[in-house]
Each structure stands twice: as C-alpha cells, then as structure tokens.
Design an enzyme around this catalytic site. Sequence first.
Site, mmCIF file in Angstrom:
data_model
loop_
_atom_site.group_PDB
_atom_site.id
_atom_site.type_symbol
_atom_site.label_atom_id
_atom_site.label_comp_id
_atom_site.label_asym_id
_atom_site.label_seq_id
_atom_site.Cartn_x
_atom_site.Cartn_y
_atom_site.Cartn_z
ATOM 1 N N ASP A 1 7.154 40.894 31.986
ATOM 2 C CA ASP A 1 6.027 41.548 32.645
ATOM 3 C C ASP A 1 5.668 42.864 31.953
ATOM 4 O O ASP A 1 5.263 43.817 32.590
ATOM 5 C CB ASP A 1 6.357 41.798 34.122
ATOM 6 C CG ASP A 1 5.139 42.264 34.919
ATOM 7 O OD1 ASP A 1 4.006 42.076 34.431
ATOM 8 O OD2 ASP A 1 5.323 42.825 36.012
ATOM 9 N N GLU B 1 3.223 40.321 43.111
ATOM 10 C CA GLU B 1 4.025 41.344 42.425
ATOM 11 C C GLU B 1 3.315 42.687 42.432
ATOM 12 O O GLU B 1 3.941 43.739 42.618
ATOM 13 C CB GLU B 1 4.299 40.906 40.978
ATOM 14 C CG GLU B 1 5.234 41.844 40.211
ATOM 15 C CD GLU B 1 4.536 43.001 39.513
ATOM 16 O OE1 GLU B 1 5.244 43.892 39.016
ATOM 17 O OE2 GLU B 1 3.281 43.022 39.471
ATOM 18 N N GLU B 2 1.999 42.655 42.226
ATOM 19 C CA GLU B 2 1.254 43.899 42.093
ATOM 20 C C GLU B 2 1.255 44.724 43.378
ATOM 21 O O GLU B 2 0.989 45.916 43.358
ATOM 22 C CB GLU B 2 -0.195 43.606 41.665
ATOM 23 C CG GLU B 2 -0.327 42.937 40.309
ATOM 24 C CD GLU B 2 0.080 43.831 39.146
ATOM 25 O OE1 GLU B 2 0.490 44.978 39.393
ATOM 26 O OE2 GLU B 2 -0.017 43.382 37.990
ATOM 27 N N ASP C 1 -1.349 40.875 32.000
ATOM 28 C CA ASP C 1 -0.529 41.249 33.146
ATOM 29 C C ASP C 1 -0.905 40.396 34.346
ATOM 30 O O ASP C 1 -1.835 40.700 35.067
ATOM 31 C CB ASP C 1 -0.731 42.733 33.456
ATOM 32 C CG ASP C 1 0.101 43.217 34.616
ATOM 33 O OD1 ASP C 1 1.073 42.549 34.984
ATOM 34 O OD2 ASP C 1 -0.230 44.289 35.174
ATOM 35 N N HIS D 1 4.909 36.901 36.871
ATOM 36 C CA HIS D 1 4.143 36.798 38.125
ATOM 37 C C HIS D 1 2.754 36.227 37.875
ATOM 38 O O HIS D 1 2.122 36.496 36.855
ATOM 39 C CB HIS D 1 4.097 38.127 38.881
ATOM 40 C CG HIS D 1 3.348 39.253 38.232
ATOM 41 N ND1 HIS D 1 1.990 39.431 38.365
ATOM 42 C CD2 HIS D 1 3.781 40.295 37.470
ATOM 43 C CE1 HIS D 1 1.609 40.530 37.723
ATOM 44 N NE2 HIS D 1 2.668 41.067 37.156
ATOM 45 N N HIS E 1 -4.144 46.671 33.906
ATOM 46 C CA HIS E 1 -4.887 46.918 35.152
ATOM 47 C C HIS E 1 -6.340 47.330 34.917
ATOM 48 O O HIS E 1 -6.912 48.071 35.717
ATOM 49 C CB HIS E 1 -4.194 47.990 35.998
ATOM 50 C CG HIS E 1 -2.853 47.587 36.522
ATOM 51 N ND1 HIS E 1 -2.104 48.392 37.355
ATOM 52 C CD2 HIS E 1 -2.121 46.461 36.345
ATOM 53 C CE1 HIS E 1 -0.972 47.794 37.663
ATOM 54 N NE2 HIS E 1 -0.957 46.606 37.053
#
Length: 471
Positions: free
Chosen positions: A364, A336-337, A302, A290, A434
């Site tokens: 991912d 995606e998140e 990520d 993504h 994140h």
Amino acid sequence: MIPLIFLFLGVLQLLPSCSGRAVCEDVGPLTTLKEIKEEIAGYQDAAKAIIDLAVCGKAQNRSFERLALFVDTVGHRLSGSKNLEKAIQIMYQNLIEDGLENVHLEPVKVPHWERGQESAVMLEPRNHPMAILGLGSSVGTPPEGIIAEVLVVSSFEELQRRAPEARGKIVVYNQPYKGYGETVQYRVQGAVEAAKVGAVASLIRSVASFSIYSPHTGMQSYQDGVPKIPTACITVEDAEMMARMASRGTKIVIQLKMEAKNYPDAESFNTVAEITGSKYPEQVVLVSGHLDSWDVGQGALDDGSGAFISWEALSLIKDLGLRPKRTLRLVLWTAEEQGGVGSLQYYQLHKGSISNFSLVMESDLGNFMPTGVGFTGSDKARAIIKEVMNLLQPINITQVLGNGEGTDINYWIQAGVPGASLMDDLNRYFSFHHSQGDTMTALDPTQMNYSAAVWAVVSYVIADLDEMLPR
C-alpha cells in the site's frame, strides 16, 4: 492509505545484515541459521521461474492490464459507494475465473460519507476560485456557505500563539512538507485544533511531496466535545500564496461551500481467495492490498496496484503449478482509507487463530520500481527474510528495511505476527496520493511486473519453508 503508518516512515533505514555471532544464529528450536540458509538456497530455481514468468514470460504486464481494465470500468471506489460494491463483485468473479480456491466475501460494516458539491473562492484581495478537496467525514457548510476572513499559520504552535485572532475566521494551514508521517498530522487534526480556538472552518495545505496545483484529500478526525467545522485541503500553491499575502498584512476573505454529508454505515466486504497449503493448510501467509479508494482519480496507485500485484502473486504461483506447504491467503481489504475498518473487523474475526499466521504482507505504498521490503519482526525472523530476499538478486531487489507496518496488517503485527510491506519511491508516491492524478498514467507495467515478482517470491518461499517464521 491511512496516515498512522507514515509516522514510522521518516525513520526508515537500511538495517545491518546478520553475520558472525549475531543474535539470529538460532532461528528456531530445531533449525540453525546455516540449515535455514541451505533450505532457502534450494528455492533458487523456483524464484527464477517466478521472476521469469512475471518479468519477461507469458504473465508480463498482466497485473497492469488487469488493473487498467478494472479501474477504467469501475473508477474510484469510496467506502459506502456503489462503485466500491460493484468493484468487489467484479473482483469476486475475477478470482473465481482465475482458478483460485476458497474465494469468498466476508461482510463488513463501513463508513459512508459523500462530499457533494464544494467550492472555495477568494473574495478579497481579489477574486480567485480555488481548487479544493473536502476531507473524509467532514461536515458541510450551510447552503449559502461560510464567508470569513482568513488566518494563515504554519504550525499548530503558531495557531496557539495567535489563538485570540482565530475566532470567527477560516484557519489556513501552510505547514511545510517534512515527510508524510510528520506533515499528515495537520490534515488529521487540523479541524479540531482550529475549532478549539473558535475558527469556523479550516483549509489545509495538501500533504504532498510535489504539486501541479493538485489538492489531495484524505481522512481527518473530529474529537468529542469539540465543535465539528468544515475542513478541506487546498493546493500547495494557494496555501503559499495566501501565506505571502498575509505576511504583507493583506486582508484575505474566502467563501467556502461544502455539501458534505455523513450517512449511516453501509454493507461491504473483504474479498478473500487462497492457494490451499499442501501440508499445513491451517497455517497462513497473508498477502494483501485494499480495494477501496478515495473518490478522486481512479484509485489506480492507491491501492489498486497493491491489490492487483497481491492477486498477481497468487496467479504466478498457481500458473507455475507450485503449491506451498502453508496456505497463501489473498485478502483485498475494504474501507482502508477510513482507518482500516475492514481489516480491523477481519482481525477480530480471525484473531483466535493468530498462532497459525506465519507472515502478514501488505502492498500500500505504490508500485513504482521496488527497492525491497520493509519488515517488522524478531531478529531471527529478519535473518530468514534477508535470505529469502537474496533470491531476488537476479533483479537486484534485495533490501530489507525497517518498519514493515501497514494500516491493514498492524493489528497482527502488534499482536506479534511478523509483517512485511513492499517499498519503493515514496516521494513519487506522495505526488499522486489521494489526488485526481491517481490514475493508470502514474503507473508503469514493467515496474508492476517487478513488484509482483518480489511479492510472489517472498510469499511463496515463506509459505513453503519447513517451519513458520519465529516470533
């Protein structure tokens, strides 16, 4: 990355190989396991060429360098942001310039949330500014903020036992880290459970395997009929400190300010490119990562790295002049998140041709040194994947693990399409995941080379076999 997949990761185990009179002796209506082994063994030269090009040839470090240029130029890429749309346009041009085929954008409606300014300050028992990151889709506080006493709990069960104490307070969760799949429930559901017992806000200990005073953001979900309260993640260190204070009977008061706002859905795109199949162009092996990220760090790990090793897989195959029988389709997902928004809309658009999808692949989970692939599919398909992974013996990356799920490919897997995920060191991954630490510094070019080699070998061989993977 979306939390639901990680409910599976705590039970990852290496599965036994198929041998003797195993259930996978017959892998298709016309093909025996012996025949498929012989066919796959014929790809040793192609696999070696891919590995050599990726690891020590002209393409060495290419995926790392491409990604560094990309994230240094664009930065993080939150759903609905101008950064994400700039990133998509850059990738569209990159894929065209790379000589890939059928490069196009597929429109998607995506959530648009912005965090604005945010702060949390402990006022009692001492003045202590705290590092926080608001959680996706959180509401904001009033402009003057919220000043309230804290209730520290270590679990949802403790919150229920102490529910009468929670009204009018800020609930702080100091849940221990027991692997991402189990612990992430506190980030996802923490605000709802706190609101149900009358709390005015919730602060969640960051879901991280390691911390150097680093808050980690992510998605959370509200529930119909339950008040929406502001929610954010705090550092492991501050959560543990407040738990110690509370255990001594110390009164804790926090002022929380969050300008977070939710806006109407925005326009975005899934980004697609292909190497068209030579014999069965309508049949597809899908390779993906993504392109969006959270609004912290650079979104390099990520999932910039997953997106770029997926692009690199097609580049390696193209550079070697290889054209598989089936189409290799690269999809770089958007949003995606926020729960796999782009991939859901892609599935809804293309599910009519589901019988033509041989394998869906998603990277991912970071790109440290790969250990193998996770796989979900029939025993017959697993036997084939194990034979393909044996082609990677020169770099000693041959494991086939359980659970090939990924947020963006789960729709296909649940409909019966075999799925694969790239696996590596998850403890390292969740140290950066994140957070502001998700930058190029977390990545290593050599490890990305190996990831790209694995991804290219698997996708190419599966796309070129005489038959599709059995369901």
